[in-house]
Design a protein around this motif. Structure first.
Motif: not given
Length: 204
Positions: A34-36, A57-59, A84-88, A123-126
């Protein structure tokens, strides 16, 4: 749709140094799931709270002072890093709002940012966040912020993007969830935002 501001690097040398440090961290791994991305409101979000809220696990790649166009520039610089995050989660816009940018221009910039994010990291989810309650900057009023959030929400709905509603997250007493500057979130604010994100992801 209005024209977005062109991407620009951070205005301060300290911002560029911090951006390079974030790039180095991202490149050296481990790859986050996950990225922010965003400005100081994003940068202040504690990573452990973000990881708990997302279950991943997030960054945190937020940078104080970012405008929408700065986050676009920084993402373009980071795009070559093969993650290749799963979430952004994208939380940027309060500084563009304070600069006097029109809602249409901010939304156009967010649209360009999301398009780049899809191309770079797919990311599949934004999740797109609105601008939480804040003290109105000079030349702006509360109605302006609400108009901006309405425009962000309408565009996110058209794009089928989950919307993190900062307004609802800090309700009913948003001022108690901000620092004394009535802009940056305090610990209570981030706890509320984390709970809202976790709920959004569960129900989305």
């Amino acid at each position: 749709m209005s024209t977005a501001r062109p991407p620009v690097p951070p205005a301060k040398a300290s911002g560029l140094r911090r951006h390079r440090a974030l790039m180095a961290r991202l490149a050296s791994g481990p790859a986050p799931e996950a990225v922010l991305l965003g400005d100081s409101l994003a940068a202040g979000w504690p990573e452990p709270a973000l990881s708990r809220a997302t279950g991943l696990p997030a960054c945190n790649l937020g940078l104080p002072g970012d405008r929408v166009q700065t986050t676009r520039w920084r993402l373009a610089a980071m795009a070559a890093i093969a993650v290749r995050p799963r979430l952004a989660v994208v939380m940027v816009g309060t500084n563009s709002f304070a600069d006097g940018d029109a809602p249409e221009a901010i939304v156009a910039g967010l649209a360009a940012l999301v398009a780049l994010l899809r191309t770079a990291w797919a990311p599949p989810v934004i999740v797109l966040a609105t601008v939480p309650w804040r003290a109105p900057p000079p030349g702006r009023c509360e109605a302006d912020r609400l108009a901006l959030n309405a425009a962000i929400g309408a565009w996110a709905g058209n794009e089928a993007l989950p919307l993190l509603d900062g307004e609802a997250a800090l309700h009913p007493e948003p001022a108690t969830r901000l620092e004394a500057d009535r802009l940056h979130l305090n610990a209570r604010g981030y706890a509320a935002l984390s709970a809202a994100l976790a709920s959004l992801l569960r129900t989305g």
